[in-house]
Structures are given as C-alpha cells and as structure tokens.
Design an enzyme around this catalytic site. Structure first.
Site, PDB file in Angstrom:
ATOM      1  N   GLY A 152       0.781  -1.232   0.000  1.00 22.08           N
ATOM      2  CA  GLY A 152       0.000   0.000   0.000  1.00 22.08           C
ATOM      3  C   GLY A 152       0.810   1.279   0.000  1.00 22.08           C
ATOM      4  O   GLY A 152       0.274   2.340   0.321  1.00 22.08           O
ATOM      5  N   GLY A 166       2.334   2.526  -2.716  1.00 19.52           N
ATOM      6  CA  GLY A 166       2.246   3.195  -4.000  1.00 19.52           C
ATOM      7  C   GLY A 166       3.113   2.623  -5.106  1.00 19.52           C
ATOM      8  O   GLY A 166       3.307   3.269  -6.138  1.00 19.52           O
ATOM      9  N   LYS A 167       3.622   1.408  -4.936  1.00 22.56           N
ATOM     10  CA  LYS A 167       4.488   0.808  -5.959  1.00 22.56           C
ATOM     11  C   LYS A 167       3.769   0.697  -7.297  1.00 22.56           C
ATOM     12  O   LYS A 167       4.334   1.029  -8.340  1.00 22.56           O
ATOM     13  CB  LYS A 167       4.963  -0.574  -5.503  1.00 22.56           C
ATOM     14  CG  LYS A 167       5.794  -0.582  -4.228  1.00 22.56           C
ATOM     15  CD  LYS A 167       6.213  -1.984  -3.848  1.00 22.56           C
ATOM     16  CE  LYS A 167       5.071  -2.889  -3.474  1.00 22.56           C
ATOM     17  NZ  LYS A 167       4.434  -2.610  -2.195  1.00 22.56           N
ATOM     18  N   THR A 168       2.537   0.231  -7.264  1.00 21.86           N
ATOM     19  CA  THR A 168       1.798   0.049  -8.517  1.00 21.86           C
ATOM     20  C   THR A 168       1.501   1.389  -9.170  1.00 21.86           C
ATOM     21  O   THR A 168       1.631   1.529 -10.392  1.00 21.86           O
ATOM     22  CB  THR A 168       0.496  -0.734  -8.265  1.00 21.86           C
ATOM     23  OG1 THR A 168       0.835  -2.013  -7.715  1.00 21.86           O
ATOM     24  CG2 THR A 168      -0.293  -0.934  -9.544  1.00 21.86           C
ATOM     25  N   LYS A 217       4.445  -8.224 -12.735  1.00 23.19           N
ATOM     26  CA  LYS A 217       4.258  -8.455 -11.305  1.00 23.19           C
ATOM     27  C   LYS A 217       4.428  -9.962 -11.096  1.00 23.19           C
ATOM     28  O   LYS A 217       3.486 -10.729 -11.244  1.00 23.19           O
ATOM     29  CB  LYS A 217       2.878  -7.992 -10.843  1.00 23.19           C
ATOM     30  CG  LYS A 217       2.698  -8.122  -9.342  1.00 23.19           C
ATOM     31  CD  LYS A 217       1.411  -7.478  -8.896  1.00 23.19           C
ATOM     32  CE  LYS A 217       1.242  -7.534  -7.390  1.00 23.19           C
ATOM     33  NZ  LYS A 217       2.134  -6.655  -6.660  1.00 23.19           N
ATOM     34  N   SER A 257      -0.311 -12.134  -4.116  1.00 22.85           N
ATOM     35  CA  SER A 257      -1.209 -12.887  -3.256  1.00 22.85           C
ATOM     36  C   SER A 257      -2.383 -11.978  -2.908  1.00 22.85           C
ATOM     37  O   SER A 257      -2.329 -10.773  -3.093  1.00 22.85           O
ATOM     38  CB  SER A 257      -0.487 -13.376  -1.999  1.00 22.85           C
ATOM     39  OG  SER A 257       0.045 -12.286  -1.283  1.00 22.85           O
ATOM     40  N   ASP A 282      -3.428  -5.163  -9.098  1.00 23.08           N
ATOM     41  CA  ASP A 282      -2.189  -4.465  -9.467  1.00 23.08           C
ATOM     42  C   ASP A 282      -1.695  -4.911 -10.850  1.00 23.08           C
ATOM     43  O   ASP A 282      -1.274  -4.093 -11.661  1.00 23.08           O
ATOM     44  CB  ASP A 282      -1.086  -4.716  -8.435  1.00 23.08           C
ATOM     45  CG  ASP A 282      -1.351  -4.028  -7.107  1.00 23.08           C
ATOM     46  OD1 ASP A 282      -2.305  -3.231  -7.015  1.00 23.08           O
ATOM     47  OD2 ASP A 282      -0.596  -4.295  -6.159  1.00 23.08           O
TER      48      ASP A 282
END
Length: 108
Positions: A12, A14-16, A37, A41, A51
C-alpha cells in the site's frame, strides 16, 4: 531492452501507482512498455490481481495475464507460511528440512 524495478517497504505504499505512471510516461515518449508483477497474493477469485491488471491497462504492449503475473494466489500464502516459521522458531520447534511453501492443510 531496458528494465526498471519498482520496490517499496510495505503493502500500500504506491508501488503500482508509480509503476503505472512510469509505464505511461515511457509509452508517451514512444517506447514499447509493459509491466511485470511476478508474484501476487490476495488475488480475487479467478486468480487475477488488481495491481497486475492496472499494469496491463497502463502498458502499450498487450501481454497475456499469465506473462504479467505468473504466480497469483487467492490467499496470502507467503504471509501465512512466514508466520508459521516464526511460530516454530519462537517455540523451539525444529526448523523444517524443506522450508518452502506448502499447502495450508499441512500446517499443524
């Protein structure tokens, strides 16, 4: 071919969003771009992770879902397995001879 690896310290963070912005930016400069990716999971039923779908939507190269996210699991199996190993360590249980992911039904 050039690649970028986006990483972060937690879920959560902000990588995506950063990866999608980077993909859109590079595609806007005329480059052919796709996201990857490798492991996800907490996937929805059917095995697709939001994502990975976002990365696919941002890309200008169409790839099959299985290429973008080859290892997709409904349950956060890695988290459960790590918790199991930590419990074993904290309670003096012997370390498994083969500490790899196993089906949840094998947990004692």
């Amino acid at each position: 071919m050039r690649g970028y690896f986006v990483t972060g310290t937690d879920t959560g963070v902000g990588k995506t969003q950063v990866a999608c912005a980077l993909i859109r930016h590079l595609a806007g400069r005329g480059l052919r771009v796709a996201g990857f990716k490798p492991l996800a999971s907490g996937c929805a039923q059917g095995g697709q992770h939001e994502d990975a779908l976002a990365l696919m939507a941002a890309a200008n190269v169409a790839l099959d879902y299985d290429l973008v996210n080859p290892y997709a699991f409904e349950l956060a199996q890695m988290t459960a397995w790590i918790g199991y190993l930590q419990w074993m360590s904290e309670h003096g249980a012997p370390w498994p001879a083969d500490p790899v992911l196993k089906p949840l039904s094998t947990f004692e």
